[in-house]
Write an enzyme that holds these catalytic residues in place. Sequence first.
Site, mmCIF file in Angstrom:
data_model
loop_
_atom_site.group_PDB
_atom_site.id
_atom_site.type_symbol
_atom_site.label_atom_id
_atom_site.label_comp_id
_atom_site.label_asym_id
_atom_site.label_seq_id
_atom_site.Cartn_x
_atom_site.Cartn_y
_atom_site.Cartn_z
ATOM 1 N N HIS A 132 37.687 -7.767 -8.112
ATOM 2 C CA HIS A 132 38.142 -7.767 -6.714
ATOM 3 C C HIS A 132 37.147 -6.947 -5.908
ATOM 4 O O HIS A 132 37.309 -5.746 -5.716
ATOM 5 C CB HIS A 132 39.554 -7.164 -6.644
ATOM 6 C CG HIS A 132 40.189 -7.231 -5.286
ATOM 7 N ND1 HIS A 132 41.564 -7.310 -5.101
ATOM 8 C CD2 HIS A 132 39.667 -7.241 -4.029
ATOM 9 C CE1 HIS A 132 41.835 -7.350 -3.804
ATOM 10 N NE2 HIS A 132 40.692 -7.289 -3.139
ATOM 11 N N HIS A 156 34.653 -7.539 -2.382
ATOM 12 C CA HIS A 156 34.160 -8.355 -1.267
ATOM 13 C C HIS A 156 32.711 -7.956 -1.014
ATOM 14 O O HIS A 156 32.443 -6.797 -0.702
ATOM 15 C CB HIS A 156 34.996 -8.095 -0.010
ATOM 16 C CG HIS A 156 36.443 -8.433 -0.183
ATOM 17 N ND1 HIS A 156 36.954 -9.668 0.143
ATOM 18 C CD2 HIS A 156 37.486 -7.709 -0.659
ATOM 19 C CE1 HIS A 156 38.252 -9.684 -0.128
ATOM 20 N NE2 HIS A 156 38.604 -8.503 -0.615
ATOM 21 N N HIS A 216 45.051 -12.901 -2.171
ATOM 22 C CA HIS A 216 45.565 -11.580 -1.815
ATOM 23 C C HIS A 216 47.045 -11.751 -1.461
ATOM 24 O O HIS A 216 47.397 -12.583 -0.617
ATOM 25 C CB HIS A 216 44.829 -11.030 -0.597
ATOM 26 C CG HIS A 216 43.442 -10.552 -0.871
ATOM 27 N ND1 HIS A 216 42.518 -11.282 -1.568
ATOM 28 C CD2 HIS A 216 42.810 -9.382 -0.510
ATOM 29 C CE1 HIS A 216 41.378 -10.598 -1.631
ATOM 30 N NE2 HIS A 216 41.528 -9.447 -1.007
ATOM 31 N N GLU A 249 50.045 -6.791 -0.741
ATOM 32 C CA GLU A 249 49.363 -5.543 -0.347
ATOM 33 C C GLU A 249 50.156 -4.992 0.838
ATOM 34 O O GLU A 249 50.866 -4.008 0.720
ATOM 35 C CB GLU A 249 47.915 -5.828 0.036
ATOM 36 C CG GLU A 249 47.161 -4.598 0.525
ATOM 37 C CD GLU A 249 45.796 -4.932 1.135
ATOM 38 O OE1 GLU A 249 45.007 -3.988 1.315
ATOM 39 O OE2 GLU A 249 45.536 -6.102 1.468
ATOM 40 N N ASP A 297 37.392 -3.251 -4.176
ATOM 41 C CA ASP A 297 37.723 -3.936 -2.928
ATOM 42 C C ASP A 297 36.544 -3.957 -1.946
ATOM 43 O O ASP A 297 35.723 -4.862 -1.968
ATOM 44 C CB ASP A 297 38.966 -3.301 -2.308
ATOM 45 C CG ASP A 297 39.713 -4.230 -1.359
ATOM 46 O OD1 ASP A 297 39.283 -5.378 -1.178
ATOM 47 O OD2 ASP A 297 40.736 -3.810 -0.790
ATOM 48 N N ASP A 298 36.458 -2.951 -1.081
ATOM 49 C CA ASP A 298 35.372 -2.824 -0.096
ATOM 50 C C ASP A 298 34.811 -1.411 -0.197
ATOM 51 O O ASP A 298 35.068 -0.551 0.658
ATOM 52 C CB ASP A 298 35.904 -3.086 1.322
ATOM 53 C CG ASP A 298 36.490 -4.475 1.461
ATOM 54 O OD1 ASP A 298 35.719 -5.422 1.676
ATOM 55 O OD2 ASP A 298 37.721 -4.622 1.333
#
Length: 339
Positions: free
Chosen positions: A15, A17, A195, A198, A276-277
Amino acid sequence: MINQFIEKIPKAELHIHIEGTLEPELMLILAERNQVKLTFDSVEAVRQAYQFDGLQSFLDLYYLGSQVLLKEQDFYDLTWAYLEKAAEQNIRHTEIFFDLQTHTERGISFEVVSSGIIQALREGQKKLGISSRLILCFLRHLSPESAMEILKQAIPYRDQIIAIGLDSSEKDHPPSKFQEVFQVARNLGFLTVAHAGEEGPPEYIWQAINLLKVNRIDHGVRCLEDRELVQYLKEKQIPLTVCPLSNVKLKVFPSLKQHNLKKLLDLGLCVTINSDDPAYFGGYLQENFIETQSALNLNLQEIYQLAKNSFLASFLDHQEKQDRIQELDQFMEQFREKS
């Protein structure tokens, strides 16, 4: 000792990005190279903007930063920078999301974006020994029609793109909105992820499973609000790609100590740790492992299980999974012998 164990253990990231790995330094370099005017004039100014009150405030900055990505070389440089970091952190396999609509809406072609990313991933395999898969995500705040158009453009890249996903603003954008697009994608042979759970409720996780027929859930931390859902996730071993530092940064949990990752693991769910980011959320995969271990007092066996889950939940084929898990088990054996 446990930090050293985390640093050395082979692991996969499922996961991530790629646009979310855009560090301030590279953002400013690309802005200058492409003559893009930003509201920031220094690395410090960019970092000071990384205070979010939820998902949307992060996305606003995320899309702003993406404006510096214009040419194939930019996407190559972005992806290569992440792969070098991954190699340092003993990430043996990575499955990367990219948000094509963020770029096509700015007039940048599918080919420019994908060619830069794919070239870097190929070199990552050759030079760094990191295997990879590519996942095309649809932006859920945009229309299903827009997603369908992007899906059509993805068909010639079927050999390079293994799956499609669903990301961006979860509130008021249920998975059901994209049921038809995902059905067409599955018919074309793409795997699917989404997703869900969340910011959105457990119902969104159910929709992702029942309507989008996903192979795994990205995030999924709100599943604990639905006992039947938890049981289903356990029985089917549907993986959850959990992102602890992201969850705290975006106010899903007040602190890492209050994160439910250990509960999910104790319940027998196929939980993985991811970043994630990472450029925006204060840490790559290793930092997520180290800080989560510290906050939740995870032991060596739990760290091992999270690493093993990351390979089991991946889109590697059966033999590749077995090879990676064998490598993991050998590492575990050697580590125990030394300590």
